[in-house]
Design an enzyme around this catalytic site. Structure first.
Site: not given
Lengths: 208, 330
Positions: B109, B54-56, B218
């Site tokens: 990932d 998350s965060g994108h 990131h």
């Protein structure tokens, strides 16, 4: 000293492995801030909180499922890390414990040689999964010398892991997120090698 | 650092509850962290599943819907999701036509999606994978984890999603996704670091009057730090970097992407400069998308992604899409 003339002797039962995992969880709680700080320098500032989430889940899983032998303790711990941590550290730490546990099999207790062989198999699985080797500035820089020194004693393994983690400072990262920095990764201690040293220190503490 | 959150530990589930509230056309499993289009599985259609840290946002959950993704798996902030989420998502959307996993090239990932692919295949789901690695800032691939997946992910998800919606079989959707990735290149610039909820402060120190060239998504520092540049100078650096690598002989699709904290006013000014450099290089942008799509929390800055466009890709780009973050033609 040959493998058969080991100073780390004795038998290690389910309680020992539960103690080891509990001590890792305690160390991760204590050091989470430092791990995240190290990760902020060359990664993405979450190594501490990720391992915290994982080992809290391990603590819960071990209490709920009450594994019956050393192998089951490590397999359950590894599986729990894979299911809860994510990132690279979930599969890598999960594989380390799972493969070590599988190698220990269903024995009620294991001797130092079996533990060492199990850990070596686990560490080799980490190297294969991550496609990395000693010197790439990863967990392996602490784990490989630790397993080598385990023939001598738990204390020697812990010292070797700590030295290995410190020795990552001048290295340039070749794997994982730190590798994107190129030469800028030099001068920072690797967070994964640092948490690996915590894992081995907890092993020595459990044996003390 | 002030953040509009309750506590750091619940930012991801809190956002998913909000996504569910705002988008009844999505099925949001907050506990298991899986976002699925409500009409899934769509009979006979190849399904696309993606996910990542998350965060994108809006990547990836904001791209779930008709013409794009069938499901997304959000991980913790900047942390890959776990295999359990991906297997659950694949099982929820598979119509029997197979599932394409769209994976950004990051160690975490890749490892988690590989484990998930094995588990899903054990459950009898046909799986294909495409790895997105469009970021030209990572040059020396032999000594790194390889190029990162960044803005090119949007092109892969949109174009492969449109092909799947048209009824293309799994091998065709997979081949198309791979072709889109090979046709896409990105380069990003940060004017400030971002702050993760876990750390509560910036992930790196960027002194006033300086910027980072060649950043990822990131919060990691870039390849190079320079004295502050103008929008035009940044556009020169970014566009030359992507075009020198891609060497396109055709028009391109263009994404001018904000990293999260750069106002659209600045982003559109930057878009004008990007178009200027493209035309100086003789490369027409046939479609331009401007906005915050592949972000890095509250980082200020932008990235430029170009994708070589042929007739097929242009048709798939213009095809209807109906998701929280991208919507046209329907």
């Amino acid at each position: 000293m040959t493998d058969s003339e080991t100073a780390a002797t004795g038998a290690y039962d389910t309680a020992f492995f539960l103690r080891w995992m509990a001590l890792v969880a305690t160390a991760v709680e204590r050091e989470a801030g430092r791990l995240t700080e190290l990760d902020a320098a060359i990664g993405d500032a979450d190594h501490g909180s990720n391992l915290q989430r994982g080992f809290r889940a391990v603590t819960t899983a071990l209490a709920e499922e009450a594994p019956k032998n050393p192998g089951q303790v490590l397999v359950l711990a590894g599986r729990t890390l894979i299911s809860t941590v994510g990132g690279a550290s979930g599969p890598l730490y999960g594989t380390l414990l799972r493969r070590t546990g599988k190698t220990l099999g269903e024995a009620e207790q294991v001797d130092a040689g079996q533990l060492r062989d199990g850990l070596r198999t686990g560490v080799e699985a980490v190297a294969k999964l991550g496609g990395s080797a000693v010197g790439d500035k990863t967990m392996l820089d602490a784990l490989v010398p630790a397993v080598d020194a385990l023939a001598e004693s738990f204390g020697a393994a812990s010292d070797a892991a700590e030295q290995g983690a410190l020795a990552t400072v001048p290295l340039q990262a070749r794997k994982g997120r730190a590798s994107y920095l190129g030469e800028r990764s030099i001068g920072h201690q690797d967070p994964g090698a640092t948490s690996s040293a915590l894992l081995i220190a907890a092993l020595a503490e459990a044996a003390a | 650092m002030r953040m509009l959150i309750n506590v750091a530990e619940t930012v991801v589930p809190d956002a998913l509850r909000g996504l569910a509230a705002a988008h009844p056309e999505l099925t949001v499993d907050v506990a298991n962290r899986v976002v699925v289009r409500r009409d899934a599985p769509v009979s006979g259609k190849v399904a696309l599943v993606s996910g990542g840290g998350s965060g994108h946002e809006p990547l990836h959950s904001g791209f779930v819907g008709r013409g794009m993704l069938d499901a997304a798996c959000p991980g913790e902030v900047f942390t890959s999701p776990v295999p359990d989420q991906m297997v659950r998502a694949a099982a929820a959307v598979d119509s029997g036509a197979g599932v394409l996993l769209v994976v950004k090239n990051y160690t975490g990932d890749v490892l988690n999606f590989d484990m998930a692919a094995e588990l899903a295949e054990d459950e009898g789901i046909q799986i294909a994978k495409v790895l997105v690695d469009d970021d030209v800032a990572v040059t020396d691939s032999l000594y790194t984890a390889g190029r990162r997946g960044t803005g090119g992910t949007l092109f892969v998800e949109k174009l492969a999603g449109a092909a799947a919606e048209e009824g293309a079989p799994l091998e065709r959707v997979e081949a198309l996704a791979r072709r889109v990735n090979e046709s896409s290149r990105s380069f990003g610039v940060a004017l400030s670091a971002c702050s993760t909820p876990a750390k509560g402060g910036p992930t790196f120190e960027l002194p006033p009057g300086e910027l980072e060239l060649g950043i990822g998504i990131h919060g990691e520092p870039g390849r190079e730090r320079r004295a502050m540049m103008t929008s035009g100078e940044i556009a020169d650096a970014a566009v030359h970097a992507v075009l020198d690598d891609l060497q396109p002989d055709s028009p391109v699709l263009l994404l001018v992407n904000g990293m999260g904290a750069t106002p659209l006013l600045e982003l559109y000014g930057f878009t004008a400069e990007v178009h200027r450099v493209l035309s100086e290089r003789g490369v027409p942008a046939v479609r331009t998308l401007v906005g915050n799509y592949v972000t890095s929390l509250d980082m200020a800055g932008a990235s430029v992604t170009v994708c070589r466009a042929d007739e097929e890709l242009l048709r798939l780009w213009d095809a209807p899409v109906n998701t929280p973050a991208l919507r046209w033609g329907c």
